[in-house]
Scaffold this active site. Structure first.
Site, PDB file in Angstrom:
ATOM      1  N   HIS A  89      -9.563   1.495   4.804  1.00 21.22           N
ATOM      2  CA  HIS A  89      -8.328   1.737   5.471  1.00 21.22           C
ATOM      3  C   HIS A  89      -8.562   2.623   6.570  1.00 21.22           C
ATOM      4  CE1 HIS A  89      -4.170   2.822   6.511  1.00 21.22           C
ATOM      5  NE2 HIS A  89      -3.716   1.596   6.067  1.00 21.22           N
ATOM      6  N   ASN A 135       0.876  -1.232  -0.007  1.00 24.12           N
ATOM      7  CA  ASN A 135      -0.018   0.202   0.077  1.00 24.12           C
ATOM      8  C   ASN A 135       0.891   1.222  -0.032  1.00 24.12           C
ATOM      9  OD1 ASN A 135      -1.864   1.929   0.558  1.00 24.12           O
ATOM     10  ND2 ASN A 135      -2.549   1.426   2.375  1.00 24.12           N
ATOM     11  N   SER A 172       3.276  -1.735  10.787  1.00 30.47           N
ATOM     12  CA  SER A 172       4.693  -1.968  11.022  1.00 30.47           C
ATOM     13  C   SER A 172       5.313  -3.217  10.599  1.00 30.47           C
ATOM     14  CB  SER A 172       5.080  -1.412  12.132  1.00 30.47           C
ATOM     15  OG  SER A 172       4.420   0.024  12.472  1.00 30.47           O
ATOM     16  N   GLU A 202      -5.712  -4.470  10.770  1.00 31.28           N
ATOM     17  CA  GLU A 202      -4.588  -3.653  10.961  1.00 31.28           C
ATOM     18  C   GLU A 202      -4.749  -2.735  12.348  1.00 31.28           C
ATOM     19  OE1 GLU A 202      -2.454  -2.543   6.871  1.00 31.28           O
ATOM     20  OE2 GLU A 202      -4.282  -1.147   7.335  1.00 31.28           O
ATOM     21  N   GLY A 253       2.389   2.639  10.710  1.00 30.41           N
ATOM     22  CA  GLY A 253       3.337   3.562  10.609  1.00 30.41           C
ATOM     23  C   GLY A 253       3.991   4.177  11.793  1.00 30.41           C
ATOM     24  N   LYS A 289       0.195   4.475  -0.375  1.00 32.06           N
ATOM     25  CA  LYS A 289      -0.545   5.474  -0.116  1.00 32.06           C
ATOM     26  C   LYS A 289      -0.304   6.699  -0.845  1.00 32.06           C
ATOM     27  CE  LYS A 289      -0.444   3.417   4.553  1.00 32.06           C
ATOM     28  NZ  LYS A 289      -0.187   3.730   5.935  1.00 32.06           N
ATOM     29  N   GLU A 332      -6.786   5.021   7.624  1.00 23.84           N
ATOM     30  CA  GLU A 332      -6.482   6.443   7.368  1.00 23.84           C
ATOM     31  C   GLU A 332      -7.881   7.166   6.710  1.00 23.84           C
ATOM     32  OE1 GLU A 332      -2.793   5.852   5.256  1.00 23.84           O
ATOM     33  OE2 GLU A 332      -2.159   5.289   7.382  1.00 23.84           O
ATOM     34  N   GLY A 346       2.872  -0.983   4.404  1.00 24.06           N
ATOM     35  CA  GLY A 346       2.846   0.301   3.974  1.00 24.06           C
ATOM     36  C   GLY A 346       4.171   0.783   3.906  1.00 24.06           C
ATOM     37  N   GLY A 347       4.784   1.483   4.774  1.00 22.42           N
ATOM     38  CA  GLY A 347       6.076   2.044   4.767  1.00 22.42           C
ATOM     39  C   GLY A 347       7.090   1.049   4.103  1.00 22.42           C
TER      40      GLY A 347
END
Ligand code: PGA
Length: 249
Positions: free
Chosen positions: A93, A9, A211, A165, A171, A11, A95, A232-233
């Site tokens: 999600h 993802n 994470s 999640e 994150g 983002k 966010e 993600g990251g």
């Protein structure tokens, strides 16, 4: 036997140049036993389609409209996604739930739209730190998931993918322990069995997100109810994402 799935993802990150470098590194690798997909921003879907079409890597989006077409400024429909060969749509999600105030009901409508279109929805659920501290984790994730299942249980749900999640792990570098994640995954599977069927529950893939990094992926993915990861990251770096995919194999 559920096939593991690992999804990037991105983002609101990426550029034509950076994405191409990422794809080039990844395309040459062989990871045949799991499903892998990348979800760039909408504006880069044409590039993903062009560069990934002849590979085993799928591509998806980070959101989609629950509407079919019409006066919905800024929204993107499932039919538009089909024009770009999209396979997956991340729905709900955290966010989007927190920043765009998406409700459980809206998330369920989006999941229904995606299921009816034949694409694969990745429905995200997860509790905040405060909810976890107040012992509300199961109540929260059950409400989020069951709203989707109740609306969609008369449709073909075989494509449904769920992503657990925990919001406090996204994150932040704080990762749920494999035991914490496994407990919630097992609980979510039970919800599917109770709300729909045991057969669907056994076959539904439930991925973990929050994470996930190359050094914690293998232990998470070895849990019996964790069927992969939403990354993600760590997915922005092709080499890290590749390591995570290899941990799932
Ligand atoms: P993270 O994000 O891996 O950066 O924690 C996961 C996600 O938001 O899907």
């Amino acid at each position: 036997m559920r096939k593991k799935i690992v999804v990037a993802n991105w983002k609101m990150n990426g550029s034509l140049v950076d994405n191409k470098k990422w794809y080039n590194l990844f395309i040459s690798k062989q990871i045949p036993n799991i499903d892998i997909a990348v979800c760039p921003s909408f504006v880069y879907l044409a590039q993903a389609q062009q560069l990934l079409m002849s590979t085993k890597i799928g591509w998806g989006v980070q959101d989609v409209s629950e509407q079919i077409h019409g006066a919905y400024t800024g929204q993107v429909s499932v039919d538009m996604l089909k024009d770009f060969g999209v396979h997956y749509a991340i729905i709900g999600h955290s966010e989007r739930r927190s920043i765009c105030l998406e409700s459980d009901e809206l998330v369920a409508l989006k999941a229904e739209r995606v299921l009816l279109s034949g694409l694969t929805p990745i429905v995200c659920v997860g509790e905040t730190l405060e909810q976890r501290k107040n012992n509300q984790t199961k109540e929260v994730v059950a409400r989020q998931l069951n709203t989707v299942l109740e609306l969609c249980k008369n449709h073909d749900l075989t494509k449904l993918v769920v992503a657990y999640e925990p919001v406090w792990a996204i994150g932040t570098g704080l990762v749920a322990t494999p035991e914490q994640a496994e407990e919630v995954h097992k609980f979510l599977r039970k919800q599917i069995a109770e709300c729909v069927t045991g057969n669907l529950a056994n076959n539904t893939r439930i991925m973990y997100g929050g994470s996930v990094k190359p050094d914690n992926a293998a232990e998470l993915f070895s849990q019996p109810n964790i069927d992969g990861g939403l990354i993600g990251g760590a997915s922005l770096d092709a080499a890290s994402f590749l390591e995570i995919c290899l941990a799932a194999e």
